[in-house]
Design an enzyme around this catalytic site. Sequence first.
Site, PDB file in Angstrom:
ATOM      1  N   PHE A   1       1.233   7.955  -1.243  1.00  0.00           N
ATOM      2  CA  PHE A   1       0.944   8.064   0.150  1.00  0.00           C
ATOM      3  C   PHE A   1       2.026   7.592   1.414  1.00  0.00           C
ATOM      4  CE2 PHE A   1      -3.091   6.536  -2.326  1.00  0.00           C
ATOM      5  CZ  PHE A   1      -4.064   8.005  -2.695  1.00  0.00           C
ATOM      6  N   SER A   2       3.357   7.975   0.626  1.00  0.00           N
ATOM      7  CA  SER A   2       4.327   6.971   1.450  1.00  0.00           C
ATOM      8  C   SER A   2       4.461   7.682   2.744  1.00  0.00           C
ATOM      9  CB  SER A   2       5.496   7.351   0.784  1.00  0.00           C
ATOM     10  OG  SER A   2       7.079   6.907   1.393  1.00  0.00           O
TER      11      SER A   2
END
Length: 322
Positions: free
Chosen positions: A73-74
């Site tokens: 989910f960076s």
Amino acid sequence: MDDRFNRIDWHKTFPVHALTWPFPNPFHIEVGIARTDLLDDRISGNKWYKLKYNLKAALEQNAKGVASFGGAFSNHLHALAAAGNRLALPTVGFIRGELVEPFNPTLTDCSTWGMQLHPLTRKAYRERHDSAFQDRLMASFPGFVLLPEGGSNQLAVAGIADMVGVIESCKAAFDYIVLPVGSGGTLAGILGYYLGREDAPIIIGVSALKGVAGVLEETVLRLVGTEENFIDDLSMDDLLPEWWIEHDFHCGGFAKVSSELQELKARFECQTCVPLDNVYNSKVILAVKHLLECGKIPDRARLLILHTGGLQGVRNWSRPLS
Ligand SMILES: Cc1ncc(COP(=O)(O)O)c(C=O)c1O
């Protein structure tokens, strides 16, 4: 200079405005907010500044592309993929854990924007700071530059100083800046900007991670502490503005969300019309709520919240929050 760098308008600015604080404010603190989230919907917030000089350097050295590390989910990988796409600079993302298909919204965007995604087992990912491991990984990507997780390095610190310059140019007066902390580059950049300045505000970081007290401070100091930052024989302690990191507002750990946080986020967003992410900025609001209510900030002080973006990540929370 490769003029691809100028395909992004790096001189864009963001608003800094007063905020009607929606929670108790017994000590009448003036609250403002710096909206770096409004800079760009893809290269959002602090990423804009952390990537700026890293991408410039990559283009200047004719790098074939830029690679970095991050979770599924960076925000960092998301911004890197978007920037790489705009600059026609290939990107590679080394992802912690398996690549689960169908991709979540973050990885879908990264892949759509041309980032090559390479999963690393959690065990391998733990070696991401090891230079021999990095060399082995990068052997498959000759000519690529590797950025650390979160993009936090000296060039990121220099970029963040530009961000503080934008805030200062708005002439808003503040005695405190409060911001979220992950890999430490943003906080280090702010401290670096104010190094040796007598008029510096007090800087308060809010850790998004659990169990990093002491380690995170060391990381931040290492990022601030380049040799050119030392003036004559003054030590870093003499030069740094007053600062600390709050470690009690992670709500159980990185990307964990409590019901208190959910309620606070909903109320804050509804009353201020400022959207928040769950991982970083909601936790800052939780920390500020506590700081204002417990009297840790003196009467009538002026406090500026740095909104660092990360709103792309909200799309990944359509599952029930635990
Ligand atoms: C939205 C957002 N805010 C804050 C941070 C923390 O910044 P830093 O890693 O520079 O401490 C991150 C992570 O980079 C982020 O994605």
